[in-house]
Write a protein that holds these residues in place. Structure first.
Motif, short mmCIF file in Angstrom:
data_model
loop_
_atom_site.label_atom_id
_atom_site.label_comp_id
_atom_site.label_asym_id
_atom_site.label_seq_id
_atom_site.Cartn_x
_atom_site.Cartn_y
_atom_site.Cartn_z
N LEU A 1 -86.57 26.42 -15.48
CA LEU A 1 -86.33 27.29 -16.63
C LEU A 1 -85.41 28.43 -16.23
CD1 LEU A 1 -89.99 27.45 -17.99
CD2 LEU A 1 -88.23 25.74 -18.45
N ARG A 2 -84.50 28.78 -17.13
CA ARG A 2 -84.43 28.25 -18.48
C ARG A 2 -83.31 27.24 -18.64
NH1 ARG A 2 -81.16 33.01 -21.68
NH2 ARG A 2 -79.93 33.56 -19.86
N HIS B 1 -92.60 21.79 -15.84
CA HIS B 1 -91.82 22.99 -16.09
C HIS B 1 -91.95 23.92 -14.89
CE1 HIS B 1 -92.35 21.48 -20.22
NE2 HIS B 1 -91.20 22.06 -20.45
N VAL C 1 -92.96 15.46 -18.26
CA VAL C 1 -92.14 16.66 -18.09
C VAL C 1 -92.95 17.73 -17.37
CG1 VAL C 1 -90.81 18.47 -19.22
CG2 VAL C 1 -90.80 16.15 -20.16
N LYS D 1 -96.06 24.24 -14.33
CA LYS D 1 -96.98 23.27 -14.94
C LYS D 1 -96.43 21.88 -14.69
CE LYS D 1 -100.62 22.67 -17.75
NZ LYS D 1 -101.96 23.24 -17.49
N ILE E 1 -83.56 23.28 -19.05
CA ILE E 1 -83.97 22.70 -20.32
C ILE E 1 -82.79 22.04 -21.03
CG2 ILE E 1 -84.79 23.31 -22.65
CD1 ILE E 1 -87.04 23.21 -20.70
N GLY F 1 -90.80 27.59 -13.87
CA GLY F 1 -90.22 28.84 -14.34
C GLY F 1 -89.83 29.74 -13.19
N ASP G 1 -81.31 21.40 -12.88
CA ASP G 1 -80.77 22.76 -12.93
C ASP G 1 -79.25 22.65 -12.98
OD1 ASP G 1 -80.61 25.48 -13.01
OD2 ASP G 1 -81.22 25.81 -10.95
N LEU H 1 -82.73 18.38 -20.73
CA LEU H 1 -83.97 17.66 -21.00
C LEU H 1 -83.85 16.66 -22.15
CD1 LEU H 1 -86.81 17.37 -19.94
CD2 LEU H 1 -87.53 19.21 -21.49
N ALA I 1 -88.27 17.55 -14.26
CA ALA I 1 -88.75 18.89 -13.92
C ALA I 1 -87.61 19.90 -14.07
CB ALA I 1 -89.30 18.92 -12.49
N PRO I 2 -87.35 20.37 -15.30
CA PRO I 2 -86.31 21.37 -15.49
C PRO I 2 -86.72 22.72 -14.91
CG PRO I 2 -87.49 21.02 -17.54
CD PRO I 2 -88.00 20.00 -16.57
N TYR J 1 -93.81 30.75 -13.82
CA TYR J 1 -94.55 29.71 -14.54
C TYR J 1 -94.40 28.39 -13.80
CZ TYR J 1 -96.30 26.79 -18.35
OH TYR J 1 -97.03 25.91 -19.10
#
Length: 220
Positions: A89-90, A110, A108, A128, A93, A112, A142, A96, A86-87, A126
């Motif tokens: 963002l940004r 995401h 994965v 998901k 990533i 945001g 992170d 990843l 679960a990165p 964001y």
């Protein structure tokens, strides 16, 4: 310097400082302000692979029977459902691809978030994630655990979606951020390559390496 990780506990889930020589060497290269965008990105990718190896060290195993070209034998495989990476963002990533090279079947998510420049609070734009987070180990990615506002917001959101087994993976942590994160989520362990001195008045880690997202993507 020892190659193994060291652990520090104060009642909450542990903080693991990954002291492996390759991790420490690559981190020093990344701190150099003259490092190119390409070089910074590549090093972050490589450290992601090394940190993934450390953070998955205690995953449970289960027996499995396999047939080699010569005999049938009892081997082992990772038990349970596949990991979720679960990165945040940004900048998250950047970890990843390196982690997926080690666990290519991971799911994965995401998350945001951006940091409001005035309040330094995390603002979500964001989200998901897989629907069955409760059944999976979730690695929250992170590079910088500075104020910890983004990490706290991400874990809050993932827990709302049912995640129960979470782990934070970062490159550099500030003592202030660690204390704040552990106060909010004492059940979530942290893996980091370094704990630096302090935060400055703008919420940046000192000595740190600057803004990881900007250095990854060549933005200012």
């Amino acid at each position: 310097m020892q190659g193994a990780s060291t652990r520090e506990t104060t009642g909450a889930a542990p903080v693991t400082v990954v002291s492996h020589p390759l991790v420490q060497h690559k981190l020093t290269l990344m701190r150099d302000k003259a490092r190119s965008t390409k070089g910074f990105r590549q090093l972050l990718n490589e450290i992601g692979t090394l940190l993934a190896y450390e953070v998955t060290r205690d995953l449970p195993l289960e027996p499995i029977e396999v047939e080699t070209p010569l005999v049938t034998m009892q081997g082992v495989q990772i038990a349970g459902k596949k990991l979720v990476l679960a990165p945040i963002l940004r900048a998250g990533i950047g970890f990843l691809d390196g982690m997926l090279s080690l666990v290519p079947s991971a799911r994965v998510a995401h998350v945001g978030l951006y940091r409001d420049p005035d309040s330094l609070q995390a603002v979500e734009y964001y989200f998901k994630a897989p629907s069955d987070l409760a059944d999976r180990t979730v690695l929250v990615l992170d590079p910088m655990l500075a104020t910890a506002n983004s990490a706290i917001a991400a874990v809050d959101r993932l827990k709302e979606r049912g995640a129960r087994d979470l782990r934070i993976v970062c490159l550099i942590a500030a003592p202030e951020g660690l204390a704040k994160f552990r106060g909010a989520h004492p059940d979530v362990p942290v893996w980091t390559a370094a704990i630096d001195s302090h935060l400055d008045e703008h919420g940046y880690i000192i000595p740190g390496l600057g803004d990881a997202g900007d250095r990854m993507y060549g933005t200012r």
